[in-house]
Design an enzyme around this catalytic site. Structure first.
Site, mmCIF file in Angstrom:
data_model
loop_
_atom_site.group_PDB
_atom_site.id
_atom_site.type_symbol
_atom_site.label_atom_id
_atom_site.label_comp_id
_atom_site.label_asym_id
_atom_site.label_seq_id
_atom_site.Cartn_x
_atom_site.Cartn_y
_atom_site.Cartn_z
ATOM 1 N N ASN A 68 -10.263 0.093 -0.121
ATOM 2 C CA ASN A 68 -8.799 0.194 -0.169
ATOM 3 C C ASN A 68 -8.310 -0.296 -1.540
ATOM 4 O OD1 ASN A 68 -6.041 -0.118 0.097
ATOM 5 N ND2 ASN A 68 -6.136 -1.135 2.084
ATOM 6 N N CYS A 101 0.808 -1.225 0.000
ATOM 7 C CA CYS A 101 0.000 0.000 0.000
ATOM 8 C C CYS A 101 0.841 1.274 0.000
ATOM 9 C CB CYS A 101 -0.955 0.001 1.186
ATOM 10 S SG CYS A 101 -2.209 -1.272 1.037
ATOM 11 N N HIS A 161 -3.355 7.240 2.807
ATOM 12 C CA HIS A 161 -3.814 5.945 2.310
ATOM 13 C C HIS A 161 -5.175 5.587 2.909
ATOM 14 C CE1 HIS A 161 -3.922 1.897 0.979
ATOM 15 N NE2 HIS A 161 -3.713 1.375 2.161
#
Ligand code: UT7
Length: 332
Positions: A286, A116, A256
């Protein structure tokens, strides 16, 4: 001549049409909208459907959106950096294919994988290349088809992830705008908590690994959550202190999108007003490498020349960090 800084000068994005809502997930696994919403902030995510479409499909769309909006000739691009955790295939760089497909015929290209944090690390790489003066136009794409590695019988992971892509162009700036500072970290302790066991060199794919569902993402959510809350908040606070930034002069947190509670905790430590925290987790979930550029894509019009942006990410590995960047343009 003034010092060269690396500024973002154009943004593009793409999400697939298919919407996987919490209501649909309720029919697939033992979960409910209330649990997902309160624990994560997610309401729906986008899924790429269709045979033979991989991450490159998303990346090409996002890059083409950027080229069109920015009126940029792809032949002028020097480098295509592809941030992704779900390359089209293990060998044959996805970025190389994407570069050719968008007509970036004078560029070289490669993939960059840090879960990520891939896009955040990519921002560091792109900025460093620009600052050397060696390259003038770097296309950084963050794209992931997370649905290709998610087990839709595992309620611990399938409610979280979605597919998407975003792209930014980095160019030299002579007014001191763009990339200012970074604080990037990693720690191999994370490998046990967020991983795909099979399909790599330790455990090549076999009939058994597939039967054991070892080619899907495993996450110990609770442990990752603890590290993520501390990691993102620590680096964001550090980058603020080091650059004499306060809750007043930070304009936007671009963090994020893994869990709304992690975002709230990070913003809380920075003492930031909620209105300064860019958020679109409710509609995309996500999207791993795509969360940061998709925030820029969705909120580009709000960003003003000279605004102070703090980027932050936390991901598998573990990988995490924060980047301080001054926005370089107003959107007409
Ligand atoms: O982007 C890369 C980095 N990743 C992250 O930052 C993710 C970090 N982790 C998280 O965001 C959260 O840990 C999750 C959203 C993954 C899970 O939330 P949580 O509050 O940590 O829940 P939990 O895993 O501790 O589970 C709490 C309870 C459990 O039941 P019991 O044992 O208390 O009876 C789970 O079995 O919730 C249950 N549960 C669910 N219930 C309904 C777990 N998943 C679900 C679900 N629906 N989808």
């Amino acid at each position: 001549m003034n010092k060269i800084t690396a500024a973002i000068t154009a943004v593009g994005g793409y999400v697939p049409d298919y919407v996987l809502s919490n209501t649909i997930l309720e029919t697939m696994v033992d979960t409910n909208d209330e649990w997902i919403t309160t624990r994560t902030g997610i309401k729906e995510r986008r899924i790429l459907k269709g045979e033979g479409k991989g991450t490159s499909y998303l990346a090409i769309k996002a890059a083409q959106d950027l080229l069109r909006k920015g009126n940029i000739d792809p032949k002028e691009i020097d480098l295509v950096l592809m941030a992704t955790t779900t390359p089209d295939m293990p060998v044959a760089s996805t970025g190389v294919f994407v570069a050719s497909q968008i007509g970036a015929v004078n560029a070289f290209a490669y993939d960059l994988q840090a879960a990520c944090s891939s896009f955040l690390y990519g921002m560091s790489t792109a900025s460093a290349y620009i600052e050397t003066g060696r390259y003038k136009k770097i296309l950084l794409i963050g794209a992931d088809k997370m649905s290709s590695i998610i087990d839709y019988t595992d309620r611990a992971t399938c409610i979280i992830f979605g597919d998407g892509a975003g792209a930014v162009l980095f160019e030299p700036n002579y007014e001191g705008l763009g990339f200012q500072d970074e604080f990037l970290r990693s720690d191999g302790i994370g490998r046990d908590y967020l991983k795909i066991d099979a399909g790599g060199s330790i455990l090549p794919p076999s009939k058994e690994t597939v039967e054991n569902r070892q080619h899907y993402v495993f996450q110990d959510g609770k442990t990752v959550f603890k590290y993520a809350v501390k990691g993102m908040a620590d680096v964001s606070e550090m980058i603020m202190q080091r650059n004499n930034l306060t809750k007043e002069n930070v304009d936007w947190l671009v963090a994020h999108q893994a869990n709304k509670r992690i975002l709230d905790a990070t913003a809380g430590r920075m003492e930031l007003d909620e209105a300064k925290v860019l958020m679109n987790i409710e509609k995309y979930g996500n999207t791993t490498s795509a969360t940061l550029p998709l925030l820029l894509f969705d909120f580009e019009k709000k960003l003003k020349k000279g605004d102070n942006l703090i980027f932050a990410a936390f991901g598998g590995g573990f990988t995490w960090g924060s980047i301080y960047l001054k926005w370089a343009y107003d959107t007409k």
